[in-house]
Design an enzyme around this catalytic site. Structure first.
Site, PDB file in Angstrom:
ATOM      1  CG  MET A 173      -1.988  -1.117   1.080  1.00 36.28           C
ATOM      2  SD  MET A 173      -3.404  -0.881   2.147  1.00 36.28           S
ATOM      3  CE  MET A 173      -2.755  -1.460   3.688  1.00 36.28           C
ATOM      4  CG  ASN A 214       1.778   2.059   4.528  1.00 33.23           C
ATOM      5  OD1 ASN A 214       0.672   1.539   4.484  1.00 33.23           O
ATOM      6  ND2 ASN A 214       2.843   1.520   3.935  1.00 33.23           N
ATOM      7  CE1 TYR A 231      -0.821  -5.933  11.576  1.00 32.03           C
ATOM      8  CE2 TYR A 231      -3.092  -6.701  11.486  1.00 32.03           C
ATOM      9  CZ  TYR A 231      -2.074  -5.940  10.964  1.00 32.03           C
ATOM     10  OH  TYR A 231      -2.286  -5.166   9.840  1.00 32.03           O
ATOM     11  CB  SER A 259      -5.466  -3.292  10.568  1.00 31.95           C
ATOM     12  OG  SER A 259      -6.047  -4.517  10.186  1.00 31.95           O
ATOM     13  CB  SER A 316      -6.422  -6.640  12.791  1.00 30.59           C
ATOM     14  OG  SER A 316      -6.679  -7.549  11.759  1.00 30.59           O
ATOM     15  CG  ASP A 337      10.379  -0.047   2.943  1.00 32.42           C
ATOM     16  OD1 ASP A 337       9.150  -0.084   2.699  1.00 32.42           O
ATOM     17  OD2 ASP A 337      11.008  -1.025   3.392  1.00 32.42           O
ATOM     18  CB  VAL A 379       9.337   3.411  10.989  1.00 33.80           C
ATOM     19  CG1 VAL A 379       9.293   3.980   9.579  1.00 33.80           C
ATOM     20  CG2 VAL A 379       8.834   1.977  11.047  1.00 33.80           C
TER      21      VAL A 379
HETATM   22  N1  LIG Z   1      -2.297  -6.021   3.527  1.00 35.99           N
HETATM   23  C1  LIG Z   1      -3.389  -6.017   4.274  1.00 35.99           C
HETATM   24  O1  LIG Z   1      -4.307  -6.820   4.092  1.00 35.99           O
HETATM   25  C2  LIG Z   1      -3.545  -4.986   5.362  1.00 35.99           C
HETATM   26  C3  LIG Z   1      -4.786  -4.843   5.974  1.00 35.99           C
HETATM   27  C4  LIG Z   1      -4.958  -3.878   6.961  1.00 35.99           C
HETATM   28  C5  LIG Z   1      -3.889  -3.076   7.336  1.00 35.99           C
HETATM   29  N2  LIG Z   1      -2.672  -3.264   6.749  1.00 35.99           N
HETATM   30  C6  LIG Z   1      -1.579  -2.402   7.177  1.00 35.99           C
HETATM   31  O2  LIG Z   1      -1.210  -1.584   6.084  1.00 35.99           O
HETATM   32  C7  LIG Z   1       0.175  -1.289   6.133  1.00 35.99           C
HETATM   33  C8  LIG Z   1       0.860  -1.690   4.831  1.00 35.99           C
HETATM   34  O3  LIG Z   1       0.588  -3.060   4.612  1.00 35.99           O
HETATM   35  P1  LIG Z   1       1.060  -3.813   3.284  1.00 35.99           P
HETATM   36  O4  LIG Z   1       0.195  -5.018   3.159  1.00 35.99           O
HETATM   37  O5  LIG Z   1       1.151  -2.856   2.162  1.00 35.99           O
HETATM   38  O6  LIG Z   1       2.488  -4.320   3.781  1.00 35.99           O
HETATM   39  P2  LIG Z   1       3.820  -4.741   2.999  1.00 35.99           P
HETATM   40  O7  LIG Z   1       4.439  -5.816   3.813  1.00 35.99           O
HETATM   41  O8  LIG Z   1       3.568  -4.962   1.553  1.00 35.99           O
HETATM   42  O9  LIG Z   1       4.684  -3.398   3.147  1.00 35.99           O
HETATM   43  C9  LIG Z   1       5.184  -2.974   4.371  1.00 35.99           C
HETATM   44  C10 LIG Z   1       6.481  -2.244   4.106  1.00 35.99           C
HETATM   45  O10 LIG Z   1       6.978  -1.796   5.364  1.00 35.99           O
HETATM   46  C11 LIG Z   1       8.381  -1.975   5.366  1.00 35.99           C
HETATM   47  N3  LIG Z   1       8.866  -2.081   6.743  1.00 35.99           N
HETATM   48  C12 LIG Z   1       8.733  -3.115   7.606  1.00 35.99           C
HETATM   49  N4  LIG Z   1       9.353  -2.837   8.767  1.00 35.99           N
HETATM   50  C13 LIG Z   1       9.904  -1.594   8.618  1.00 35.99           C
HETATM   51  C14 LIG Z   1      10.685  -0.761   9.461  1.00 35.99           C
HETATM   52  N5  LIG Z   1      11.057  -1.155  10.695  1.00 35.99           N
HETATM   53  N6  LIG Z   1      11.065   0.450   8.999  1.00 35.99           N
HETATM   54  C15 LIG Z   1      10.719   0.855   7.743  1.00 35.99           C
HETATM   55  N7  LIG Z   1       9.990   0.105   6.898  1.00 35.99           N
HETATM   56  C16 LIG Z   1       9.586  -1.121   7.340  1.00 35.99           C
HETATM   57  C17 LIG Z   1       8.627  -3.266   4.583  1.00 35.99           C
HETATM   58  O11 LIG Z   1       9.969  -3.335   4.106  1.00 35.99           O
HETATM   59  C18 LIG Z   1       7.579  -3.133   3.486  1.00 35.99           C
HETATM   60  O12 LIG Z   1       8.114  -2.506   2.330  1.00 35.99           O
HETATM   61  C19 LIG Z   1       0.714  -2.012   7.376  1.00 35.99           C
HETATM   62  O13 LIG Z   1       0.736  -1.107   8.465  1.00 35.99           O
HETATM   63  C20 LIG Z   1      -0.310  -3.107   7.591  1.00 35.99           C
HETATM   64  O14 LIG Z   1      -0.359  -3.546   8.932  1.00 35.99           O
HETATM   65  C21 LIG Z   1      -2.491  -4.184   5.772  1.00 35.99           C
END
Ligand SMILES: NC(=O)c1ccc[n+]([C@@H]2O[C@H](COP(=O)([O-])OP(=O)(O)OC[C@H]3O[C@@H](n4cnc5c(N)ncnc54)[C@H](O)[C@@H]3O)[C@@H](O)[C@H]2O)c1
Length: 167
Positions: free
Chosen positions: A13, A87, A152, A139, A141, A32, A61
């Site tokens: 996202m 994010n 989570y 989320s 969640s 990232d 982060v």
């Molecule tokens: N995918 C889903 O279904 C979903 C649903 C609800 C909420 N979310 C939330 O949305 C957000 C994005 O989710 P996504 O599915 O796109 O995730 P993703 O895993 O595709 O992307 C997350 C990114 O965060 C980066 N990251 C992880 N730890 C990090 C750190 N310590 N410092 C900097 N960067 C870091 C990763 O390298 C990755 O590029 C998250 O907060 C997730 O909890 C996701």
């Protein structure tokens, strides 16, 4: 041209938001932990848009000095951030007693503490310019208990209430 800082911008996202903001004419600082994917994508996007419109900064982060560096790099490259999108997030499975202490600390740091750190470093300039927006990715969640997702659920529940407090 306004500036947005997006964490977790190397995939999912965060990357989608990056593309959307660039298409709308914003300058984007992609932050990232994944330097390889983030830098490669930022370089590709800079070819399509402009090197002055998009940049990547390797950031953990969950780490105070890393977020401070991100703020300084953003200021140097683009100026004051008009918007931050908190994010970046991670997920860990398991009933509460099965979650390792290390994983508990990690998810709280990446999903919750990160929002505190990003706010701590970026908001003072927003207050000075009397403008700025913050988006925190929670989320569904964070609103309910799921099966085998205790840490989570706790982290995202904290994000939901943190948003209320920040507002
Ligand atoms: N995918 C889903 O279904 C979903 C649903 C609800 C909420 N979310 C939330 O949305 C957000 C994005 O989710 P996504 O599915 O796109 O995730 P993703 O895993 O595709 O992307 C997350 C990114 O965060 C980066 N990251 C992880 N730890 C990090 C750190 N310590 N410092 C900097 N960067 C870091 C990763 O390298 C990755 O590029 C998250 O907060 C997730 O909890 C996701």
């Amino acid at each position: 041209m306004k500036t947005v800082v997006i964490t977790g911008a190397a995939s999912g996202m965060g990357l989608s938001a990056t593309k959307l903001f660039l298409a709308k004419g914003w300058k984007v600082m992609m932050a990232d932990f994944n330097q390889e994917a983030g830098k490669k994508t930022a370089d590709e996007l800079a070819t399509r848009y402009s090197k002055k419109q998009v940049a990547f900064h390797k950031t953990n982060v969950a780490d105070s000095s890393s977020v401070k560096e991100l703020k300084n790099a953003t200021a140097k490259f683009f100026g004051v951030a008009d918007s931050i999108i908190n994010n970046a997030g991670i997920f860990t499975k398991g009933a509460l007693h099965e979650v390792s202490e290390e994983n508990w600390d990690r998810i709280m740091a990446v999903d919750v503490k990160s929002i505190y750190l990003m706010t701590k470093y970026f908001v003072p300039d927003m207050i000075k310019q009397k403008a700025g927006t913050i988006v925190n990715t929670a989320s569904i969640s964070g609103l309910t208990g799921d099966y085998n997702m205790a840490a989570y659920n706790a982290a995202k529940g904290a994000v939901v209430n943190l948003v209320r407090a920040m507002a």
